[in-house]
Scaffold this motif. Sequence first.
Motif, PDB file in Angstrom:
ATOM      1  N   VAL A  21       0.953  -1.318   0.198  1.00 39.50           N
ATOM      2  CA  VAL A  21      -0.168  -0.076  -0.081  1.00 39.50           C
ATOM      3  C   VAL A  21       0.908   1.105   0.062  1.00 39.50           C
ATOM      4  O   VAL A  21       0.736   2.151  -0.652  1.00 39.50           O
ATOM      5  CB  VAL A  21      -0.872  -0.081   1.287  1.00 39.50           C
ATOM      6  CG1 VAL A  21      -1.818   1.338   1.216  1.00 39.50           C
ATOM      7  CG2 VAL A  21      -2.001  -0.992   1.203  1.00 39.50           C
ATOM      8  N   TRP A  84      -0.519   5.685   6.633  1.00 39.29           N
ATOM      9  CA  TRP A  84      -0.553   4.204   6.626  1.00 39.29           C
ATOM     10  C   TRP A  84       0.245   3.486   7.721  1.00 39.29           C
ATOM     11  O   TRP A  84       1.184   2.869   7.319  1.00 39.29           O
ATOM     12  CB  TRP A  84      -0.243   3.710   5.390  1.00 39.29           C
ATOM     13  CG  TRP A  84      -1.303   3.844   4.347  1.00 39.29           C
ATOM     14  CD1 TRP A  84      -1.401   4.968   3.303  1.00 39.29           C
ATOM     15  CD2 TRP A  84      -2.694   3.068   3.971  1.00 39.29           C
ATOM     16  NE1 TRP A  84      -2.704   4.976   2.788  1.00 39.29           N
ATOM     17  CE2 TRP A  84      -3.337   3.701   3.158  1.00 39.29           C
ATOM     18  CE3 TRP A  84      -3.094   2.015   4.631  1.00 39.29           C
ATOM     19  CZ2 TRP A  84      -4.566   3.095   2.525  1.00 39.29           C
ATOM     20  CZ3 TRP A  84      -4.283   1.406   4.150  1.00 39.29           C
ATOM     21  CH2 TRP A  84      -4.956   1.926   3.316  1.00 39.29           C
ATOM     22  N   THR A  89      -3.947   0.644   8.841  1.00 36.20           N
ATOM     23  CA  THR A  89      -3.774  -0.340   7.832  1.00 36.20           C
ATOM     24  C   THR A  89      -4.772  -1.837   8.556  1.00 36.20           C
ATOM     25  O   THR A  89      -5.602  -2.294   7.496  1.00 36.20           O
ATOM     26  CB  THR A  89      -2.410  -0.917   7.670  1.00 36.20           C
ATOM     27  OG1 THR A  89      -1.651   0.034   7.413  1.00 36.20           O
ATOM     28  CG2 THR A  89      -2.385  -1.946   6.515  1.00 36.20           C
ATOM     29  N   VAL A 148      -5.089  -2.073  -1.627  1.00 34.87           N
ATOM     30  CA  VAL A 148      -4.050  -1.274  -2.414  1.00 34.87           C
ATOM     31  C   VAL A 148      -5.025  -0.412  -3.611  1.00 34.87           C
ATOM     32  O   VAL A 148      -5.580  -1.087  -4.264  1.00 34.87           O
ATOM     33  CB  VAL A 148      -3.323  -2.157  -3.116  1.00 34.87           C
ATOM     34  CG1 VAL A 148      -2.203  -1.531  -4.038  1.00 34.87           C
ATOM     35  CG2 VAL A 148      -2.422  -2.905  -1.935  1.00 34.87           C
TER      36      VAL A 148
END
Length: 303
Positions: A21, A84, A89, A148
Amino acid sequence: MADRPTQAAFVDRFDETRSMVRRFQVLCGGCWTVAAVGCGLVALALADYWFELPWVARAVGLGLVASVGLAVAVAGILAPVLWWSRPRTAVEIEQRFPQLGQRVRTVLQFSGRGRTAIESEGVLPSLVNSLEEDTNERPRPLDLSTIVPRWKLRVAVTLAAIPAALLLCGILFHWESRLAVCRALLSDRPYTTLAVAPGNVLIDEGDDVTLSVRLRGRVDRDVVLFSRASDGDDAPWQERRLPTSDARKSGREAEYKVALEKVTGSLDYHVAAAPAQSDLYRITVRPPLAVETFKAVLTPPAY
């Protein structure tokens, strides 16, 4: 309890997804930065193409483009990478896959911690172990990489490619566009260069002088010859506009011939094809020779 391979397997998969990601976010941010800088350069080059901006205006414009690019880079790369974190996450995964409940955050909270640390939180190590085993099994058929943002990357790449393609085509296939891009990057090369011959010249009174004016680059200019008597700086300038029909053109070059007939006095002159300007030259007139005094000495023969 010290060695828990089930926990390590899921955490490794989680960290791999998180790294993916963040890589995509960096790529997206880089594309957004390229798009912003590319659009800024295209706008600055177009402005200079049409208006032939002075160096100061181009420098200010380039500074604005660089500032916008830096701001986009910070907002598109640094901020998302910092956003992130592991807890965020985990929240994204749990929101994408509600069947996992809050087990992802719980497993991450206790991952890598020993029995004593777990018990200090008021949790039984056996319950944590069971939860880790269950969490390792439940996500197996799930594609965690769906979090993603691949579509964002496709959009960013497309938007970055548009100004890059415009700049590349202009540089490769059109000389004025290539020069506009160079000038946007603070090159001093002008669109039009001007050369005047014969420059400074000495003639006899009453002689004719033919001036040659050569333009290169953008030749569709209003060409004006300025001249004045060389008897002082206060003498008024006389303007003579050179008709475009008199120019001999060949591609990106044009030549004008200007005849000055029977020049009787010294002249200063220069030529302007805005914004190009020639240097100041002088036609110096040499008056005709004249006998001012005559002296003869007669010597008689010796006889």
